[in-house]
Write an enzyme that holds these catalytic residues in place. Structure first.
Site, short mmCIF file in Angstrom:
data_model
loop_
_atom_site.label_atom_id
_atom_site.label_comp_id
_atom_site.label_asym_id
_atom_site.label_seq_id
_atom_site.Cartn_x
_atom_site.Cartn_y
_atom_site.Cartn_z
N TRP A 184 0.86 -1.19 0.00
CA TRP A 184 0.00 0.00 0.00
C TRP A 184 0.89 1.23 0.00
O TRP A 184 1.89 1.28 0.72
CB TRP A 184 -0.91 0.04 1.23
CG TRP A 184 -1.67 1.34 1.30
CD1 TRP A 184 -2.79 1.68 0.60
CD2 TRP A 184 -1.31 2.50 2.06
NE1 TRP A 184 -3.16 2.97 0.88
CE2 TRP A 184 -2.26 3.51 1.78
CE3 TRP A 184 -0.27 2.79 2.95
CZ2 TRP A 184 -2.21 4.77 2.36
CZ3 TRP A 184 -0.21 4.06 3.53
CH2 TRP A 184 -1.19 5.04 3.23
N GLU A 225 -3.04 -3.01 -2.56
CA GLU A 225 -4.16 -2.44 -1.80
C GLU A 225 -4.45 -1.01 -2.27
O GLU A 225 -3.57 -0.17 -2.32
CB GLU A 225 -3.81 -2.44 -0.32
CG GLU A 225 -4.84 -1.77 0.57
CD GLU A 225 -4.39 -1.72 2.03
OE1 GLU A 225 -5.14 -1.15 2.84
OE2 GLU A 225 -3.29 -2.23 2.34
N LYS A 227 -6.88 2.71 -2.26
CA LYS A 227 -7.48 3.64 -1.32
C LYS A 227 -8.25 4.71 -2.10
O LYS A 227 -7.87 5.05 -3.22
CB LYS A 227 -6.42 4.29 -0.43
CG LYS A 227 -7.00 5.02 0.78
CD LYS A 227 -5.93 5.32 1.81
CE LYS A 227 -6.56 5.90 3.08
NZ LYS A 227 -5.56 6.11 4.14
N ASP A 258 -9.46 -3.09 1.58
CA ASP A 258 -9.52 -2.56 2.94
C ASP A 258 -10.89 -1.92 3.12
O ASP A 258 -11.29 -1.05 2.34
CB ASP A 258 -8.41 -1.53 3.16
CG ASP A 258 -8.35 -1.02 4.59
OD1 ASP A 258 -9.37 -0.49 5.08
OD2 ASP A 258 -7.29 -1.14 5.22
N HIS A 261 -11.32 1.88 2.85
CA HIS A 261 -10.72 2.59 1.73
C HIS A 261 -11.68 2.87 0.59
O HIS A 261 -11.26 3.02 -0.56
CB HIS A 261 -9.50 1.80 1.21
CG HIS A 261 -8.32 1.88 2.11
ND1 HIS A 261 -7.08 1.43 1.74
CD2 HIS A 261 -8.17 2.36 3.37
CE1 HIS A 261 -6.22 1.62 2.73
NE2 HIS A 261 -6.88 2.17 3.73
N HIS A 285 -8.45 -6.37 4.44
CA HIS A 285 -8.08 -5.69 5.68
C HIS A 285 -9.38 -5.18 6.26
O HIS A 285 -9.99 -4.27 5.71
CB HIS A 285 -7.11 -4.54 5.42
CG HIS A 285 -5.68 -4.94 5.41
ND1 HIS A 285 -4.65 -4.04 5.26
CD2 HIS A 285 -5.09 -6.16 5.54
CE1 HIS A 285 -3.49 -4.68 5.29
NE2 HIS A 285 -3.74 -5.97 5.45
N ASP A 293 -11.83 7.03 6.51
CA ASP A 293 -10.95 5.89 6.83
C ASP A 293 -10.32 6.10 8.20
O ASP A 293 -9.13 6.35 8.33
CB ASP A 293 -9.88 5.77 5.75
CG ASP A 293 -8.92 4.62 6.02
OD1 ASP A 293 -9.36 3.61 6.58
OD2 ASP A 293 -7.73 4.75 5.67
N ASP A 295 -10.35 3.90 10.81
CA ASP A 295 -9.77 2.67 11.39
C ASP A 295 -10.18 2.44 12.83
O ASP A 295 -9.34 2.18 13.70
CB ASP A 295 -8.24 2.69 11.25
CG ASP A 295 -7.81 2.57 9.80
OD1 ASP A 295 -8.07 1.53 9.20
OD2 ASP A 295 -7.23 3.53 9.26
N ASP A 325 -7.09 -4.31 10.30
CA ASP A 325 -6.32 -3.09 10.18
C ASP A 325 -7.06 -1.95 10.89
O ASP A 325 -7.83 -1.23 10.28
CB ASP A 325 -6.09 -2.74 8.71
CG ASP A 325 -5.15 -1.55 8.54
OD1 ASP A 325 -4.64 -1.04 9.55
OD2 ASP A 325 -4.93 -1.13 7.38
#
Length: 418
Positions: A184, A225, A227, A258, A261, A285, A293, A295, A325
């Site tokens: 990433w 990955e 985004k 992800d 993302h 993820h 994003d 997390d 993640d």
């Protein structure tokens, strides 16, 4: 005693729909979740010349007890793993290398710098995954790495990614299970670009060079990955979903999704079946975006349940490599790992306890009334009683009793780090 009694009653309710709870347990025991190490130290890493966190990533909070060295981080991971059912993997970033006080730049990291992680993984029966770290570094301070206009900077990061793949290969050879090495990058622009194509051409060329390096694909699995945007790349990200999906399919690499993302209204669960039609495997993820994003720690919300359902009802447990993640420094970090990982496993168990073949049949017959009614009724079936029994059989705390162990660990270990 109450766990077994509740389980036996619940089991009868599921069995009337032809659901074998024992088969569900057997399948679940073989699922290895890749647990991200960076929750334990707020993505700091252990480089001698440690840099400030960058790359559009932010960790908020200052809860006491953050790991400040590899031994502490591994001890915290061990504690979390003791509270999570099953045997899993640990996911490392390149910044978690151990160089014995020597400054080793990222283009020069080697397998030997992760020997302690491998030794520890062997002792605990774990697998390891890996990620090159293309952020928090002077050569990434302008937000560009593999797509940078400066060839010297691109070459530095290309070398870093090649070395990272070799480390993944080392993990696979030493631990007897392939490592997933995922790339990433933060590359993008804050405002509207005048040229979107050229940076993507440079990224494609960089990836081609990285993957041209000879690495045993039976030991190391490559993933890329995407985004949607990040802090400092709000208007344009070079490695978009469309870019990486196309690159992965053309070059036989895994497309890693992800869950943070994408646009807030997009559902990653909806992408799983589409990608599995054209790919033997894909990677996840799992995170929890709150408006962006961010997390957050994974909770058992609707989207997580749908992710579990898409994996299970499409017979994709062996096809989807599940990683986590998230990073929350506002709560106990061991608790964050435990909550998030247990919830990921819960979503798979929930899906395994549904009469998925029957529900598919109802849809094919156009019986949407029965389909909706049953899907809703199963939400209040005694899933919790089955989960408690699974935890009991796997030798981990039942229900919220794990929290007492975390509090005791905090009192005896974490607080003393202050």
């Amino acid at each position: 005693m109450f766990v077994k009694e509740n389980f036996n009653k619940a089991k009868q309710q599921y069995e009337k729909w032809g659901v074998s709870v024992e088969e569900a347990f057997d399948k679940l025991k073989n699922v290895a979740i890749s647990i991200h190490c960076w929750q334990g130290d707020d993505i700091g890493g252990f480089e001698v010349n440690q840099q400030e966190l960058s790359g559009g990533i932010d960790v908020t909070g200052n809860y006491p007890g953050k790991a400040t060295n590899p031994e502490q981080l591994r001890a915290d991971l061990e504690k979390a793993l003791s509270l999570i059912p099953g045997k899993h993997k640990v996911n490392l970033h390149a910044i978690y290398a151990e160089t014995d006080g020597e400054i080793v730049d990222r283009n020069a990291i080697e397998p030997k710098h992760f020997a302690n992680w491998v030794k520890w993984a062997k002792q605990n029966g774990l697998g390891l995954d890996f990620n090159p770290t293309l952020f928090s570094h002077p050569k990434a301070e302008d937000g560009l790495t593999l797509s940078h206009p400066d060839k010297d900077i691109r070459d530095f990061w290309i070398d870093h990614c090649i070395q990272s793949r070799k480390i993944g290969e080392y993990f696979g050879r030493e631990l007897g299970q392939p490592a997933l090495t995922n790339i990433w990058i933060p590359d993008g622009y804050k405002d509207i670009p005048s040229d979107r194509l050229t940076p993507r051409m440079r990224l494609k060329d960089s990836l081609d060079e990285i993957f041209a390096a000879n690495v045993d694909e039976s030991l190391n699995i490559d993933a890329v990955e995407s985004k949607l945007f990040g802090i400092g790349s709000e208007a344009y990200v070079v490695g978009s979903h469309e870019f990486y999906m196309g690159y992965a399919m053309q070059n036989n690499k895994l497309c890693l999704l992800d869950t943070g993302h994408y646009h807030p209204t997009e559902m990653v669960s909806n992408k799983i079946s589409a990608l599995l039609l054209f790919n033997d495997k894909l990677a996840l993820h799992v995170s929890r975006p709150v408006r962006w994003d961010s997390d957050h720690v994974v909770i058992l919300d609707d989207e997580l349940r749908e992710i579990g359902l898409e994996i299970v009802r499409n017979d994709a447990i062996d096809k989807v490599m599940i990683g986590l993640d998230f990073f929350d420094a506002s709560i106990n970090r061991v608790a964050a790992w435990t909550i998030g990982t247990r919830n990921m496993i819960k979503s798979l168990l929930y899906a395994l306890l549904l009469p998925n073949d029957y529900l598919k049949k109802l849809q094919e017959e156009g019986n949407f009334t029965d389909r909706l009614a049953l899907m809703e009724e199963f939400k209040t079936y005694p899933f919790g009683a089955v989960w408690d029994q699974y935890c009991e059989e796997m030798g981990v705390p039942v229900q919220e009793s794990w929290l007492n162990e975390v509090k005791e660990y905090e009192k005896e270990v974490l607080i003393k780090r202050q």
